[in-house]
Design a protein around this motif. Sequence first.
Motif, mmCIF file in Angstrom:
data_model
loop_
_atom_site.group_PDB
_atom_site.id
_atom_site.type_symbol
_atom_site.label_atom_id
_atom_site.label_comp_id
_atom_site.label_asym_id
_atom_site.label_seq_id
_atom_site.Cartn_x
_atom_site.Cartn_y
_atom_site.Cartn_z
ATOM 1 N N GLY A 120 55.223 40.628 49.994
ATOM 2 C CA GLY A 120 54.332 39.568 50.449
ATOM 3 C C GLY A 120 53.235 39.280 49.439
ATOM 4 N N LEU A 121 51.993 39.163 49.930
ATOM 5 C CA LEU A 121 50.872 38.873 49.030
ATOM 6 C C LEU A 121 50.607 40.020 48.060
ATOM 7 C CD1 LEU A 121 48.282 37.027 51.309
ATOM 8 C CD2 LEU A 121 49.965 36.066 49.741
ATOM 9 N N LEU A 122 51.024 41.227 48.403
ATOM 10 C CA LEU A 122 50.882 42.350 47.478
ATOM 11 C C LEU A 122 51.687 42.095 46.205
ATOM 12 C CD1 LEU A 122 51.352 45.278 50.007
ATOM 13 C CD2 LEU A 122 49.202 44.642 48.902
ATOM 14 N N MET A 123 52.836 41.438 46.369
ATOM 15 C CA MET A 123 53.692 41.165 45.219
ATOM 16 C C MET A 123 53.256 39.903 44.484
ATOM 17 S SD MET A 123 56.196 41.898 43.232
ATOM 18 C CE MET A 123 56.917 43.304 44.097
ATOM 19 N N TYR A 124 53.103 38.807 45.210
ATOM 20 C CA TYR A 124 52.894 37.528 44.538
ATOM 21 C C TYR A 124 51.509 36.917 44.722
ATOM 22 C CZ TYR A 124 57.858 37.266 43.335
ATOM 23 O OH TYR A 124 59.096 37.494 42.802
ATOM 24 N N GLY A 125 50.708 37.432 45.629
ATOM 25 C CA GLY A 125 49.392 36.843 45.851
ATOM 26 C C GLY A 125 48.268 37.518 45.098
ATOM 27 N N PHE A 149 47.495 24.245 44.649
ATOM 28 C CA PHE A 149 46.946 25.319 45.475
ATOM 29 C C PHE A 149 46.894 26.603 44.651
ATOM 30 C CE2 PHE A 149 48.570 22.719 49.126
ATOM 31 C CZ PHE A 149 47.335 22.546 49.749
ATOM 32 N N ALA A 150 45.844 27.384 44.881
ATOM 33 C CA ALA A 150 45.643 28.618 44.123
ATOM 34 C C ALA A 150 46.817 29.571 44.266
ATOM 35 C CB ALA A 150 44.350 29.301 44.579
ATOM 36 N N MET A 151 47.321 29.726 45.488
ATOM 37 C CA MET A 151 48.390 30.688 45.701
ATOM 38 C C MET A 151 49.676 30.285 45.005
ATOM 39 S SD MET A 151 48.442 33.670 46.888
ATOM 40 C CE MET A 151 46.887 33.570 47.760
ATOM 41 N N GLY A 182 35.888 32.646 46.504
ATOM 42 C CA GLY A 182 36.328 33.963 46.942
ATOM 43 C C GLY A 182 37.168 34.707 45.926
ATOM 44 N N ASP A 183 37.812 35.777 46.421
ATOM 45 C CA ASP A 183 38.614 36.639 45.550
ATOM 46 C C ASP A 183 39.816 35.912 44.956
ATOM 47 O OD1 ASP A 183 36.922 38.757 46.007
ATOM 48 O OD2 ASP A 183 38.160 39.670 47.572
ATOM 49 N N THR A 184 40.447 35.045 45.752
ATOM 50 C CA THR A 184 41.603 34.313 45.233
ATOM 51 C C THR A 184 41.182 33.412 44.080
ATOM 52 O OG1 THR A 184 42.699 34.355 47.387
ATOM 53 C CG2 THR A 184 43.449 32.701 45.823
ATOM 54 N N PHE A 203 42.499 24.186 40.682
ATOM 55 C CA PHE A 203 43.166 25.077 41.627
ATOM 56 C C PHE A 203 42.308 25.200 42.878
ATOM 57 C CE2 PHE A 203 44.659 26.606 37.406
ATOM 58 C CZ PHE A 203 45.961 26.114 37.533
ATOM 59 N N ILE A 204 42.920 24.904 44.017
ATOM 60 C CA ILE A 204 42.210 24.886 45.298
ATOM 61 C C ILE A 204 42.331 26.256 45.946
ATOM 62 C CG2 ILE A 204 42.060 23.804 47.564
ATOM 63 C CD1 ILE A 204 43.430 21.331 46.283
ATOM 64 N N ALA A 205 41.184 26.922 46.115
ATOM 65 C CA ALA A 205 41.154 28.276 46.673
ATOM 66 C C ALA A 205 40.094 28.342 47.770
ATOM 67 C CB ALA A 205 40.868 29.300 45.572
#
Length: 488
Positions: free
Chosen positions: A189-194, A265-267, A301-303, A416-418
Amino acid sequence: MGKPTGFMEYSREKVGERNPRTRQNDWKEYTVPFSDEKLRIQGARCMDCSIPFCHTGMEIQGATSGCPIHNLIPEWNDLVYRGRWKEALDRLLKTNNFPEFTGRVCPAPCEGSCTLAISDPAVTIKNIEQAIIDKGFENGWITPRIPKLRTGKKVAIIGSGPAGLAAADQLNQAGHSVTVYERADRPGGLLMYGIPNMKLEKEVVERRVRLLTQEGIDFVTNTEVGKDITASELQTQFDAVILCTGAQKQRDLVIEGREAKGIHFAMDYLTLATKSLLDSNFEDGQFINVEDKDVIVIGGGDTGADCVATALRQKAKSVVQFGKHPQLPGQRTSDNLWPAYPNVFTMDYAYKEAEAKFGDDPRQYSIQTKKIVADENGNLKELHTIQMEKLKDEEGRYYFKEIPGTEKVWPAQFVFIAIGFEGTEQPLLRQFGVKEVNQKVAARYGEFKTNVEGVFAAGDARRGQSLIVWAINEGREVAQEVEKYLMV
C-alpha cells in the motif's frame, strides 16, 4: 529503571543524518543509525515516570497524543540501557507488528507526550524502536512463526497497507487462512508507493512481506476487487472480509486554470517515481520528470515534503512549497500544553535538503493560490498568489483574510497537489453495499462491523486519513473482532 538519574545526566542526541547536500544524489535512506553505546545512553534518559503518557494513545486537541498501539516504551528503553536487546525485542513485538515501519515513518506522538518533554527534550523513542527491530533482523532473531494448527476459516483482506498487513498477521497467527488482495503490482500500500525510498527503503517492506508469506499469508497482487473479482465472489469464497482500502481519494484544487498541463496529484507523482525506481532505476521513463523545471508543491504536510525531496533528487531548477497556515512557533504555546502533540516548528529532511541546495527553506506560509495560468499550448506557466492573515472572530473562530498588495506571480512548469484526502474510493464500497459516512466506511471503532454480514472495515477506510500507528492499531483490533465472529 537502570539509571534513575539518566535524564539529568544525558542530553538528547538527534539521530544521525547523511549530508543533506550529497544524499540528494541517491534514493537511499537519509538517516544514519546510532551506535549501541549512544542508544544505551539515550535509553537511560527514560525517567521511570510512574505514569508513562508515551503509550496512552489518546486524542487531545484533535491530534494523537501517545502511542495508539500502546508500545511498552519504558520497558524496552530500560532493556536497551541494560544491553538486553533480545528481551527488548520481545517486549516491542508484543504490541507492534511492524516496528521497522513505525520506527522510520511514524511522526512519534509518543515523544510529544513523553514526561521528560514537559521541561526537556523528549527521549529518542522512535530511534530506539527502529534500532531494536533492525538488530532483531541483523541477528537472525526474526524468523517465520508458522501456526501449528489451522481453523479451516478463510478471511479476505482488501488492501495491503499497514492496517491490512496487521490484520493479516494477527489472523494468520490465530490459525485462519488469510488472503490479501492488492490492486498494485507489489504489496505494501502506501508503505510501498506512498512513502519515498529515502524515508523507507522498499527492501524493508519487501522483507516483511516475504516473512508474512513464509508464515502462510497469501498475497494476490495486480487484482482490483470490484473489477477483477467481484464483492459477491469474495463473500461466497471467504468466511469474512475486511476492507482496508485506505483513504486514497485525493482532495483536488478547485481553481481557475486547474486544467493546465503539468498539474498532478502528489500521490501520483510519488507512486510513479517509486515504481520506476524499483522497476528499472528510472530507465523506463515511466515517471513524472521535473529535471530543470520550476516546481511548486501546494500543501504543507508530510506528503508535500516528500514531493520536495523527490523533486530535488530529480534535479529540479527550483522547488517551493505552499502552506495556508502561518509558520509554527519554536516552542509550545499556552494553548498547546503537554501531553498534546507539540505544534512547533521543525525542519523535515526535505527542507534541510532544499536549504542545502538553494540556500533557503522552501516553505512559503500563509499563502493562497488565486489562479493558474497556462501558455498558448495549455502548458503550465505560472501561479498567482496572495498572502493571507489568520484572524480570530468574536466567537473565537479562526478565519483567513487576504492582505492587499501582497500579490505575486511564481513561474512553474509543474505543480503537485498535496492538500490531503477526502476519503475512501466509493465504487468498491457500493458493490459490497456497505453504508458510508463522510466518504468513509460506516463501522464503529471497537466493533469494526459494517452493515453487511461478515464484512468489516479498518484503518483509513474507516477513520479517514491518519497515522500509521492508528492503522496498525485498527488492524490488530479488527482482527480480534473477526476472530470472535469466526469462532462463534
